[in-house]
Scaffold this motif. Structure first.
Motif, PDB file in Angstrom:
ATOM      1  N   LYS A 162       0.822  -1.203   0.000  1.00 50.62           N
ATOM      2  CA  LYS A 162       0.000   0.000   0.000  1.00 50.62           C
ATOM      3  C   LYS A 162       0.862   1.261   0.000  1.00 50.62           C
ATOM      4  CE  LYS A 162      -4.137  -1.880   2.238  1.00 50.62           C
ATOM      5  NZ  LYS A 162      -5.053  -1.762   3.408  1.00 50.62           N
TER       6      LYS A 162
ATOM      7  N   VAL B 298       2.204   1.752  -3.500  1.00 48.18           N
ATOM      8  CA  VAL B 298       1.148   2.260  -4.381  1.00 48.18           C
ATOM      9  C   VAL B 298       0.861   3.732  -4.084  1.00 48.18           C
ATOM     10  CG1 VAL B 298      -1.283   2.042  -4.999  1.00 48.18           C
ATOM     11  CG2 VAL B 298       0.115  -0.011  -4.718  1.00 48.18           C
ATOM     12  N   GLY B 299       0.838   4.071  -2.781  1.00 45.51           N
ATOM     13  CA  GLY B 299       0.594   5.464  -2.419  1.00 45.51           C
ATOM     14  C   GLY B 299       1.694   6.385  -2.907  1.00 45.51           C
ATOM     15  N   ASN B 300       2.936   5.935  -2.791  1.00 44.18           N
ATOM     16  CA  ASN B 300       4.048   6.751  -3.282  1.00 44.18           C
ATOM     17  C   ASN B 300       3.991   6.935  -4.788  1.00 44.18           C
ATOM     18  OD1 ASN B 300       5.074   7.010  -0.694  1.00 44.18           O
ATOM     19  ND2 ASN B 300       6.412   5.219  -0.881  1.00 44.18           N
ATOM     20  N   VAL B 301       3.599   5.892  -5.491  1.00 42.61           N
ATOM     21  CA  VAL B 301       3.491   5.991  -6.946  1.00 42.61           C
ATOM     22  C   VAL B 301       2.394   6.986  -7.342  1.00 42.61           C
ATOM     23  CG1 VAL B 301       2.887   4.723  -9.044  1.00 42.61           C
ATOM     24  CG2 VAL B 301       4.429   3.705  -7.360  1.00 42.61           C
ATOM     25  N   LEU B 302       1.273   6.945  -6.614  1.00 38.90           N
ATOM     26  CA  LEU B 302       0.172   7.853  -6.935  1.00 38.90           C
ATOM     27  C   LEU B 302       0.516   9.302  -6.602  1.00 38.90           C
ATOM     28  CD1 LEU B 302      -2.876   5.748  -5.667  1.00 38.90           C
ATOM     29  CD2 LEU B 302      -2.127   6.091  -8.032  1.00 38.90           C
ATOM     30  N   VAL B 303       1.298   9.503  -5.546  1.00 38.21           N
ATOM     31  CA  VAL B 303       1.635  10.870  -5.122  1.00 38.21           C
ATOM     32  C   VAL B 303       2.799  11.442  -5.925  1.00 38.21           C
ATOM     33  CG1 VAL B 303       2.468  12.223  -3.152  1.00 38.21           C
ATOM     34  CG2 VAL B 303       0.724  10.496  -2.812  1.00 38.21           C
TER      35      VAL B 303
END
Length: 296
Positions: A18, A21-26
């Motif tokens: 998670k 994924v969060g780092n990729v989205l941000v």
């Protein structure tokens, strides 16, 4: 024991997944802020310590005197006037916007979108068109003069346009929606049951406001003050058109240094000082507001 370790490892893998994924989205938003906000600010800060050439070019020669020039009485007066206009704009928008936001928040749910639409309606027209419309209203033979003369309340021509008062009117008009919207967001969250309970316990309307409504609306007040004060400090279009040469703000000074005087290092120094002063004032106000809310 093995089952506990397996569960722990599974949980760690899930959390790690998670997090990735969060780092990729941000990442795109962070890259955008670095490219278009952080790097330009660093470039302006670095330029503020350079020198101006004879033909308006920038020389890579260390020159801290750009900041010393800002203490000249002329520039200090411009900075003081900018602070006064931005502060007065913030106070007037808060005084005018708070009752309107409260009325919208306490109105029937079916009417709230309509009232908010009325607040946002001016944004449907161009910013410059609205400024020129105010110039038509405030000029000596404009609509306001004709209206007051028709009522017999005025004989001499109005002398409002190209004065600090005209600048203040234009600023309040432009930034009033930025104060109303965050105030409405905070006031809408206040439940009627809280107000009714305070009234049942014998609280007067003034006590209900200062003990319940005002403290609960402080987040909206803080957001509105920030949204109004920060851009008002750097505004130059309103003062250019409605204030004339007699009402220069720091934004006008920075614009003139970059476009007319071609003294980019001094303009960069003025921009850095404006940014630092604005951030300091907003930080102090935010801390005081939070402290007042916690003390209540």
């Amino acid at each position: 024991m093995k089952s506990f370790d397996s569960v722990r490892r599974s949980a760690m893998k899930l959390l790690t997944g998670k997090r990735v994924v969060g780092n990729v989205l941000v990442a795109p938003a962070i890259a955008y802020l670095i490219r278009f906000l952080a790097l330009p600010l660093l470039a302006v800060f670095a330029m503020s310590f350079l020198s101006r050439g004879s033909y308006g070019n920038v020389l890579f020669k260390f020159n801290p005197l750009n900041y010393v020039r800002l203490f000249d009485p002329l520039y200090a007066q411009i900075l003081g006037f900018s602070l006064a206009i931005a502060g007065a704009t913030t106070v007037l928008t808060l005084v005018a916007g708070y009752p309107l936001a409260y009325v919208i928040a306490r109105s029937a749910p079916k009417w709230r979108p309509v009232l908010l639409f009325g607040v946002l309606l001016p944004f449907w027209t161009n910013f410059m068109i609205r400024i020129y419309a105010w110039m038509m209203i405030l000029r000596s033979d404009g609509l306001l003069h004709a209206f007051l003369s028709g009522l017999g309340l005025l004989r001499d021509p109005l002398d409002i346009l190209y004065t600090p008062g005209a600048v203040l009117i234009g600023m309040v008009y432009e930034y009033l929606p930025f104060m109303i919207l965050p105030l409405y967001t905070s006031l809408e969250k206040i439940e009627e049951a809280q107000l009714a309970a305070a009234a049942d316990l014998g609280a007067k309307p003034a006590q209900v406001f200062w003990r319940i409504v005002w403290p609960l609306s402080l987040p909206g007040v803080t957001a509105g003050v920030t949204l109004v004060f920060v851009p008002a400090m750097g505004m130059f279009v309103v003062s250019d058109l409605m204030g004339g040469a007699k009402s220069l703000l720091v934004g006008n000074l920075i614009r003139n240094q970059f476009l007319s005087a071609r003294d980019w290092p001094f303009g960069a120094a003025a921009a850095v000082v404006l940014l630092a002063l604005t951030l300091i004032l907003v930080f102090v106000y935010t801390r005081q507001t939070r402290g007042a809310a916690l003390s209540r």
